[in-house]
Design a protein around this motif. Structure first.
Motif, PDB file in Angstrom:
ATOM      1  N   THR A 199     -52.729  29.922  -5.861  1.00 14.23           N
ATOM      2  CA  THR A 199     -54.094  29.621  -5.433  1.00 14.23           C
ATOM      3  C   THR A 199     -54.144  29.160  -3.981  1.00 14.23           C
ATOM      4  OG1 THR A 199     -53.892  27.339  -6.261  1.00 14.23           O
ATOM      5  CG2 THR A 199     -54.766  28.987  -7.775  1.00 14.23           C
ATOM      6  N   ARG A 200     -53.062  28.559  -3.498  1.00 16.01           N
ATOM      7  CA  ARG A 200     -53.028  28.097  -2.108  1.00 16.01           C
ATOM      8  C   ARG A 200     -53.009  29.253  -1.123  1.00 16.01           C
ATOM      9  NH1 ARG A 200     -51.908  22.708  -1.463  1.00 16.01           N
ATOM     10  NH2 ARG A 200     -51.309  21.570  -3.345  1.00 16.01           N
ATOM     11  N   ARG A 234     -54.889  31.969  -1.524  1.00 19.54           N
ATOM     12  CA  ARG A 234     -56.131  32.734  -1.622  1.00 19.54           C
ATOM     13  C   ARG A 234     -56.834  32.944  -0.289  1.00 19.54           C
ATOM     14  NH1 ARG A 234     -58.295  29.739  -6.981  1.00 19.54           N
ATOM     15  NH2 ARG A 234     -56.778  30.615  -8.431  1.00 19.54           N
ATOM     16  N   PRO A 235     -56.866  31.939   0.616  1.00 15.24           N
ATOM     17  CA  PRO A 235     -57.529  32.190   1.911  1.00 15.24           C
ATOM     18  C   PRO A 235     -56.908  33.363   2.666  1.00 15.24           C
ATOM     19  CG  PRO A 235     -57.232  29.845   1.588  1.00 15.24           C
ATOM     20  CD  PRO A 235     -56.458  30.523   0.482  1.00 15.24           C
ATOM     21  N   ALA A 276     -58.121  36.620   1.248  1.00 12.12           N
ATOM     22  CA  ALA A 276     -59.542  36.900   1.349  1.00 12.12           C
ATOM     23  C   ALA A 276     -59.760  38.156   2.189  1.00 12.12           C
ATOM     24  CB  ALA A 276     -60.275  35.713   1.979  1.00 12.12           C
ATOM     25  N   ARG A 277     -58.744  38.521   2.976  1.00 14.73           N
ATOM     26  CA  ARG A 277     -58.817  39.731   3.790  1.00 14.73           C
ATOM     27  C   ARG A 277     -58.362  40.925   2.964  1.00 14.73           C
ATOM     28  NH1 ARG A 277     -56.214  36.102   7.266  1.00 14.73           N
ATOM     29  NH2 ARG A 277     -54.206  37.155   6.935  1.00 14.73           N
TER      30      ARG A 277
END
Length: 202
Positions: A168-169, A171-172, A175-176
């Motif tokens: 989950t860390r 995920r940013p 996002a691409r």
């Protein structure tokens, strides 16, 4: 003595499971998608626990009486991995809109678990690591096999749940759409590499 054997099982179990493989790649992907993470981690861990228990209790001897078991697992597992790799490659070439985390279709729990269990039980390398290798090492502790198995099982639960929820860390980053394409491509290569090793008998 029991604690020492437990730690031995934990250490060896982590050493075997950390290497990237079909299971790990799938768990990572599910974690990044935040899709059925608990169920997938539990399915992988429980499967390992069962196989480790079978290995420690002497299940590896069955293979000596069933010569067809190894080639059946080898070719069946390779076929599934080739198909799964092709599907991942297809996903890597799809439009950016469907690769975005928020736009990806959610697979059903039944389908996700079916894929997860197939990646686990159709991969002969899983049997080599859990049943054969850990089963063989456990013979060094004839009076503490339970402690050794408990350590190895703990390693499996610890690794899969850390991988699934730790993703989950990232995920940013994913996002691409380009990151998803790279991940899917890497998963495809991983699956095909494992399939090649199975077919080559490595």
């Amino acid at each position: 003595m029991a604690v020492s054997v437990y730690m031995t099982g934990l250490t060896i179990g982590l050493g075997l499971i950390v290497a990237i493989g079909a299971q790990n790649a799938f768990v990572l992907r599910q974690g990044l998608r935040n899709e059925h993470v608990f169920a997938v981690c539990l399915a992988c861990s429980a499967s390992d626990a069962l196989l480790i228990t079978l290995g420690v209790t002497g299940f590896q001897r069955v293979a000596a009486f069933l010569p067809w078991l190894d080639p059946a697992m080898r070719y069946g597992g390779a076929a599934f991995l080739l198909w799964f790799g092709a599907r991942s490659l297809y996903s890597a070439t799809r439009s950016s809109e469907t690769l975005e985390a928020g736009a990806m279709g959610v697979s059903s729990l039944h389908r996700t678990l079916a894929t997860c269990l197939a990646l686990t039980w159709l991969n002969p390398h899983v049997y080599v690591d859990t049943v054969v290798l850990l089963g063989t090492v456990s013979t060094q502790f004839p009076d503490a096999g339970v402690s050794f198995a408990a350590g190895a099982v703990t390693a499996s639960f610890l690794f899969f749940f850390t991988l699934g929820y730790g993703a989950t860390r990232l995920r940013p980053v994913f996002a691409r759409p380009s990151s998803w394409r790279v991940l899917e491509a890497l998963i495809a290569v991983t699956m095909w590499a494992i399939a090649w090793k199975l077919l080559a008998g490595i």
